[in-house]
Design a protein around this motif. Structure first.
Motif, short mmCIF file in Angstrom:
data_model
loop_
_atom_site.label_atom_id
_atom_site.label_comp_id
_atom_site.label_asym_id
_atom_site.label_seq_id
_atom_site.Cartn_x
_atom_site.Cartn_y
_atom_site.Cartn_z
N GLY A 205 0.87 -1.31 -0.09
CA GLY A 205 -0.05 0.01 0.03
C GLY A 205 0.83 1.28 -0.03
O GLY A 205 0.67 2.11 -0.86
N PRO A 206 1.85 1.51 0.97
CA PRO A 206 2.51 2.60 0.99
C PRO A 206 3.39 2.77 -0.38
O PRO A 206 3.47 3.92 -0.56
CB PRO A 206 3.48 2.40 2.19
CG PRO A 206 2.76 1.37 3.04
CD PRO A 206 1.92 0.48 2.29
N PHE B 181 4.47 5.62 -5.45
CA PHE B 181 4.38 5.70 -6.88
C PHE B 181 3.38 6.69 -7.34
O PHE B 181 3.74 7.48 -8.49
CB PHE B 181 4.32 4.07 -7.55
CG PHE B 181 5.71 3.45 -7.56
CD1 PHE B 181 6.75 4.02 -8.32
CD2 PHE B 181 5.88 2.19 -6.93
CE1 PHE B 181 7.74 3.21 -8.32
CE2 PHE B 181 7.11 1.46 -6.80
CZ PHE B 181 7.99 2.06 -7.61
N LEU B 182 2.31 6.42 -6.99
CA LEU B 182 1.27 7.44 -7.39
C LEU B 182 1.55 8.78 -7.18
O LEU B 182 1.25 9.71 -8.14
CB LEU B 182 -0.31 7.07 -6.65
CG LEU B 182 -0.75 5.95 -7.20
CD1 LEU B 182 -2.19 5.54 -6.05
CD2 LEU B 182 -1.27 6.01 -8.45
N SER B 183 2.01 9.14 -5.96
CA SER B 183 2.60 10.70 -5.86
C SER B 183 3.71 10.79 -6.83
O SER B 183 3.68 11.99 -7.32
CB SER B 183 3.00 10.61 -4.41
OG SER B 183 3.55 11.85 -4.02
N LEU B 184 4.67 10.21 -7.05
CA LEU B 184 5.67 10.11 -8.07
C LEU B 184 5.00 10.53 -9.41
O LEU B 184 5.49 11.35 -10.25
CB LEU B 184 6.76 9.07 -8.20
CG LEU B 184 7.36 8.97 -6.92
CD1 LEU B 184 8.30 7.74 -6.88
CD2 LEU B 184 8.57 10.32 -6.52
N GLU B 185 4.15 9.84 -9.68
CA GLU B 185 3.40 9.72 -11.07
C GLU B 185 2.60 11.19 -11.09
O GLU B 185 2.83 11.88 -12.15
CB GLU B 185 2.49 8.67 -11.36
CG GLU B 185 1.91 8.67 -12.71
CD GLU B 185 0.97 7.52 -12.99
OE1 GLU B 185 0.91 7.35 -14.01
OE2 GLU B 185 0.52 6.72 -12.10
N HIS B 186 2.08 11.28 -10.12
CA HIS B 186 1.36 12.84 -9.99
C HIS B 186 2.42 13.99 -10.16
O HIS B 186 2.05 14.99 -10.85
CB HIS B 186 0.60 13.04 -8.65
CG HIS B 186 -0.09 14.27 -8.70
ND1 HIS B 186 -1.16 14.69 -9.52
CD2 HIS B 186 0.26 15.36 -7.59
CE1 HIS B 186 -1.64 15.81 -8.84
NE2 HIS B 186 -0.71 16.14 -7.98
N ARG C 261 0.29 -2.85 -17.25
CA ARG C 261 0.67 -4.45 -17.51
C ARG C 261 2.23 -4.36 -17.99
O ARG C 261 2.63 -5.38 -18.28
CB ARG C 261 -0.18 -5.13 -18.65
CG ARG C 261 -1.52 -5.39 -18.14
CD ARG C 261 -2.44 -6.48 -18.94
NE ARG C 261 -3.13 -5.95 -20.27
CZ ARG C 261 -4.14 -5.03 -19.85
NH1 ARG C 261 -4.58 -4.79 -18.84
NH2 ARG C 261 -4.83 -4.91 -21.02
N ARG C 262 2.77 -3.33 -17.61
CA ARG C 262 4.39 -3.25 -17.84
C ARG C 262 5.06 -3.03 -16.55
O ARG C 262 6.10 -3.32 -16.36
CB ARG C 262 4.65 -2.38 -19.14
CG ARG C 262 4.06 -3.00 -20.38
CD ARG C 262 4.97 -2.74 -21.72
NE ARG C 262 6.13 -3.19 -21.46
CZ ARG C 262 7.11 -2.35 -22.08
NH1 ARG C 262 6.89 -1.12 -22.46
NH2 ARG C 262 8.21 -2.71 -21.98
N GLY C 263 4.57 -1.86 -15.98
CA GLY C 263 5.27 -1.58 -14.81
C GLY C 263 5.10 0.24 -14.79
O GLY C 263 4.75 0.89 -15.49
N THR C 264 6.30 0.53 -13.69
CA THR C 264 6.35 1.84 -13.62
C THR C 264 7.85 2.31 -14.11
O THR C 264 8.88 1.45 -13.60
CB THR C 264 6.24 2.34 -12.03
OG1 THR C 264 4.76 2.02 -11.75
CG2 THR C 264 6.02 3.79 -11.85
N PHE C 265 7.98 3.41 -14.91
CA PHE C 265 9.16 3.61 -15.22
C PHE C 265 9.67 5.23 -14.97
O PHE C 265 8.75 6.02 -14.99
CB PHE C 265 9.36 3.38 -16.63
CG PHE C 265 9.01 1.93 -17.14
CD1 PHE C 265 9.78 1.00 -17.16
CD2 PHE C 265 7.55 1.75 -17.49
CE1 PHE C 265 9.63 -0.14 -17.45
CE2 PHE C 265 7.31 0.52 -17.79
CZ PHE C 265 8.30 -0.52 -17.92
#
Length: 170
Positions: free
Chosen positions: A9-10, A15-20, A29-33
């Motif tokens: 969860g954290p 990652f959501l914060s970094l994406e924002h 379906r590939r990941g976070t980059f």
């Protein structure tokens, strides 16, 4: 999550914060980059920043007080101190602080918040990578001249040189 010994969860929230903030990109379906920023993107960001910061400067000048001028000069002193020590990290922090002070003193929270989002630390770091090609003493002198322009240019004409300053940086 296993590496940092916490639940997913954290990590997902981080990652959501970094994406924002525009630092990472998530592909289904590939990941976070880590986000790749092109020279064209930097140019667009600095053009937007120039236009928005020029508005901040105009609003700041419309209600400039001696206390505000002292605050700006104090922010510039931090840049001077970092330049004198040839300390890139201190200069980076002082540079962010200098511009954030301008945004705050404009007394326009929507502009300040927009600029804070556009110029997140990642973008500042990317800009710093480009700026390192210029001596730190030269960068300090450019900031000192920028502040003098902000403080002395007639209010009705101050936006154009601010935009020009950022066009040169892009």
């Amino acid at each position: 999550a296993k590496q940092v010994k916490c639940s997913r969860g954290p990590v997902r929230e981080a990652f959501l914060s970094l994406e924002h903030d525009g630092l990472v990109v998530t592909v289904a379906r590939r990941g976070t980059f880590i986000r790749d920023i092109s020279a064209e993107s930097i140019e667009v960001i600095f053009t937007m920043r120039g236009k928005l910061e020029s508005l901040c400067v105009r609003y700041l000048r419309e209600h400039l007080t001696n206390e505000m001028e002292r605050t700006l000069r104090e922010a510039l002193k931090k840049l001077k101190s970092a330049a004198a020590k040839n300390d890139e990290e201190d200069f980076f922090r002082a540079d962010m602080n200098f511009h954030q002070t301008i945004w705050r003193l404009s007394n326009r929270p929507i502009l300040e918040n927009t600029l804070t989002r556009i110029m997140n630390p990642f973008i500042f770091m990317t800009a710093r990578a480009y700026a390192r090609q210029t001596l730190i003493s030269t960068r300090y002198k450019e900031h000192a001249q920028y502040l003098e322009t902000i403080l002395t240019m007639p209010t009705a004409k101050v936006e154009r040189p601010v935009e020009h300053y950022f066009r040169e940086k892009a």
